[in-house]
Design a protein around this motif. Sequence first.
Motif, PDB file in Angstrom:
ATOM      1  N   GLU A 283      10.198  20.365  -1.533  1.00 11.19           N
ATOM      2  CA  GLU A 283      10.066  19.232  -0.610  1.00 11.19           C
ATOM      3  C   GLU A 283      10.643  17.993  -1.286  1.00 11.19           C
ATOM      4  O   GLU A 283      10.377  17.750  -2.472  1.00 11.19           O
ATOM      5  CB  GLU A 283       8.603  18.976  -0.257  1.00 11.19           C
ATOM      6  CG  GLU A 283       7.921  20.108   0.479  1.00 11.19           C
ATOM      7  CD  GLU A 283       6.479  19.764   0.811  1.00 11.19           C
ATOM      8  OE1 GLU A 283       6.256  18.676   1.377  1.00 11.19           O
ATOM      9  OE2 GLU A 283       5.580  20.566   0.484  1.00 11.19           O
ATOM     10  N   ILE A 284      11.397  17.212  -0.529  1.00  5.70           N
ATOM     11  CA  ILE A 284      11.998  15.985  -1.060  1.00  5.70           C
ATOM     12  C   ILE A 284      11.615  14.830  -0.151  1.00  5.70           C
ATOM     13  O   ILE A 284      11.790  14.910   1.079  1.00  5.70           O
ATOM     14  CB  ILE A 284      13.525  16.107  -1.153  1.00  5.70           C
ATOM     15  CG1 ILE A 284      13.923  17.326  -2.007  1.00  5.70           C
ATOM     16  CG2 ILE A 284      14.134  14.839  -1.729  1.00  5.70           C
ATOM     17  CD1 ILE A 284      15.410  17.588  -2.058  1.00  5.70           C
ATOM     18  N   ASP A 285      11.082  13.763  -0.751  1.00  8.81           N
ATOM     19  CA  ASP A 285      10.683  12.569  -0.005  1.00  8.81           C
ATOM     20  C   ASP A 285      11.526  11.377  -0.434  1.00  8.81           C
ATOM     21  O   ASP A 285      12.111  11.367  -1.523  1.00  8.81           O
ATOM     22  CB  ASP A 285       9.204  12.240  -0.242  1.00  8.81           C
ATOM     23  CG  ASP A 285       8.284  13.342   0.263  1.00  8.81           C
ATOM     24  OD1 ASP A 285       8.700  14.075   1.188  1.00  8.81           O
ATOM     25  OD2 ASP A 285       7.165  13.465  -0.280  1.00  8.81           O
ATOM     26  N   LEU A 286      11.527  10.354   0.424  1.00  7.77           N
ATOM     27  CA  LEU A 286      12.080   9.055   0.049  1.00  7.77           C
ATOM     28  C   LEU A 286      11.025   8.304  -0.763  1.00  7.77           C
ATOM     29  O   LEU A 286       9.845   8.671  -0.766  1.00  7.77           O
ATOM     30  CB  LEU A 286      12.453   8.266   1.305  1.00  7.77           C
ATOM     31  CG  LEU A 286      13.583   8.871   2.159  1.00  7.77           C
ATOM     32  CD1 LEU A 286      13.769   8.062   3.445  1.00  7.77           C
ATOM     33  CD2 LEU A 286      14.889   8.935   1.379  1.00  7.77           C
ATOM     34  N   PRO A 287      11.415   7.225  -1.494  1.00 10.51           N
ATOM     35  CA  PRO A 287      10.428   6.491  -2.310  1.00 10.51           C
ATOM     36  C   PRO A 287       9.237   5.978  -1.514  1.00 10.51           C
ATOM     37  O   PRO A 287       8.141   5.842  -2.063  1.00 10.51           O
ATOM     38  CB  PRO A 287      11.257   5.341  -2.886  1.00 10.51           C
ATOM     39  CG  PRO A 287      12.652   5.881  -2.949  1.00 10.51           C
ATOM     40  CD  PRO A 287      12.789   6.746  -1.737  1.00 10.51           C
TER      41      PRO A 287
END
Length: 592
Positions: free
Chosen positions: A392-396
Motif C-alpha cells: 500500500e502506498i499513501d501520500l504524505p
Amino acid sequence: MHTVMKDQGREAAGTRQKPVASLRFFKNVWLLTRSYWQSEEKKRAFLLLGAIIALTLGVVFMLVQINQWYNTFYSALQNYETEKIFHELVRFCWLAFLYIILAVYAFYLRQVLAIRWRRWLTNAYIDRWMEDKTYYRLQMFGTATDNPDQRISEDVRLFVDYTLQFGIGILKALVTFISFVFVLYQLSGPLDFRIGSLPVHVPGYMVWTALLYSGIGTWLTWKVGNRLVGLNFVQQRFEADFRFSMMRMRENCESVAFYNGEDRERSIFKKRFRLLLDNFWSIIRKQKQLIWLNSGYSQIAIIFPLVVAMPRFLAHEITLGGLMQIASAFGRVQESLSYFVDMYTSIAEWQAVVERLTGFGLHMVQVKETHRQDRLVRSVSARDDVEARGLEIDLPNGTPLIRPADFTLEPGRNVLIKGVSGSGKSTLLRVLAGIWPFTKGHLAMPDGAAVMFIPQRPYLPLGTLKEAILYPGTKDLPDDEVRQYMETCRIGYLAEKLHVEADWGHVLSIGEQQRLAFARALIYQPRWLFLDEASSALDEETEARVYGMLQQQAPRTTLVSVGHRSTLAKYHTDVLYLDKATQTLRRPVPAV
C-alpha cells in the motif's frame, strides 16, 4: 553523535517559542557542545582548552601587575622621582611585552581549537544529514527546515566561534572580577556620611558603587535589546531565502528565458529583499538604541571612578598613584561585571544560531522517525527478484495512492510501468528505492549493490566529465573505455572534455544528460535497472539505440521503465499498469 542530535532536536522545540535566554537555552548549548568534548578528539581538545585557560589566567595576572604599576608610577610622578619614573617605564615595557605574548597565543590557540571543533562538528552534521537519505526526506517532507546548507556551513561556524568567545570571555571576566575586587576593596577605603542624624559607614564603597553601576547598565541593556534575538533569528532566514531564490533562478535560467519570466523573477527577488531590509531596519533601530546606551555607559565609566574617589584624593587620604590605581581597578571590575552589556548583540546572535542548529537537529530526528514509522517490511530477495505482497502506498497527508497490491518482477523479464500522470508511477519507484516512507506491506528486493535507478533528470556532480559519467564512483575505467561507452550512447563528441571540470548539469542539455546516464548504466551494468522517464528527452532513434545497446551489452540487466511512449513497449516483456481512478495496480502482463 546520533543520540546527542536527538536530544538537541527534542530540546529545541521549546526554545523556538520565546527566543530569550533561559535554562533551556543553556541546556541546548550544552547538548550541542558535549558531542565534541566526548568524541575521539577530546584529549587534544582538552589540552588546547587547558592551555587557553592557562594563558587567559596569565593575561589577568599581567593586568593585576599593570594595575599595581599605576600606583607606583603615578606616585613617582607626583613626587618628581626621576630615577624611579624611568625605572617604572622600563618595567612597564616588560609587563606589556609579556602581556602581548600571552594575549597573542591565547587568541591563536583559541582559533586552532575553533578550527578543529568546527571541522569535527561540520563532518558530524554532514554525516547525519546524508545518513539514510535524510537530506532527501528533509527536502520532500521536512517543511519546517529551511536552508540546511546554511545551517551546516554558516551556523556551525558561528556556534563554535561564539561558544568559545563567550566561554573564555566569561572565565576571563570572572577571574578579572575576583582578582580586582579585593584590590578595589582595599584601595577604596570606607565612606562615612549621615542620613539625617544617622551615621552611615560603608567599607570598600567603591566595590558597591561598581556593582550598582554595572547592575543598572546590565538591566537597561536587557530592557532595550531583548528583541534582538528574535530579529536576528528571522534575519538569517530572510538572508538565506533571498540567496536561494537567486540560486534557483540561476539553475533554471534557460526555462525562465523561454517563458520571458524576468519580470516575475524580479518581483520575487525584490519581495524577498524587501522582507530582508524591513527586518534589518528593525535590527538597526535596536542596535542604535544599544549603541546609545553602551557608548554613554562606557564613556561615563571612564570618569565615574575618578569623580567618586576624588574626595579622598583631595583630602590627602590617597596619592595620585592610588587614585589612578583605584580608577584602573574600578574599570576592571566594572568591565568584568559589564560583560553582558558589552556582548549583548553578539549574545543575541549566538542564541539565534543555537535556535537554528537545535531546530535543524529536531527536524532531522523528525524525518528519521517518520521513516521509522514506515510499516513496509523490507527484505533481501533470495531469488534476485522483486516481490511485493499487500503493498500500500499513501501520500504524505494519508490519502491512498495505491491500494493493497501483489506483484512479482522476475529477472530477465523487462517491465514497463504505465499509467496516467499522477497515478503514482514515480512514487512506486521511490518505494522500491526505499526513499518513500508512507507505505505498508512486504517488499523483497535484490541486494542494493545490484540495483541502479536513473531519474528523468540524471544527477551530474561538480567535477570532471569523467567523474560525472562514473558517478557515484564505485568503479574506475581507463579513458579509452569511457570514450567507447560515450560513442555507443551517441555522445562521443564530448570525449575530448573528459578531464574538464564544469557544472555539467548546466552545461549539457537534458538529452545529453540522459545519454550520459545510459553510458553510466552500461559501465556499471547492474542486475536491475530502474528508469523513470529516462529517455523522455531523446529522439526515438537514439532511444532505440541506447535501449538496444543495453539489451546487447548488458544481457544480465533487467529493465524496469516508467514511460508514456508506445515505442518503449518493444524493449519490455511485461507491462505493470497503475489505474489512477481505482488506485489499483495490475500485475505484470505480457507486453502487446
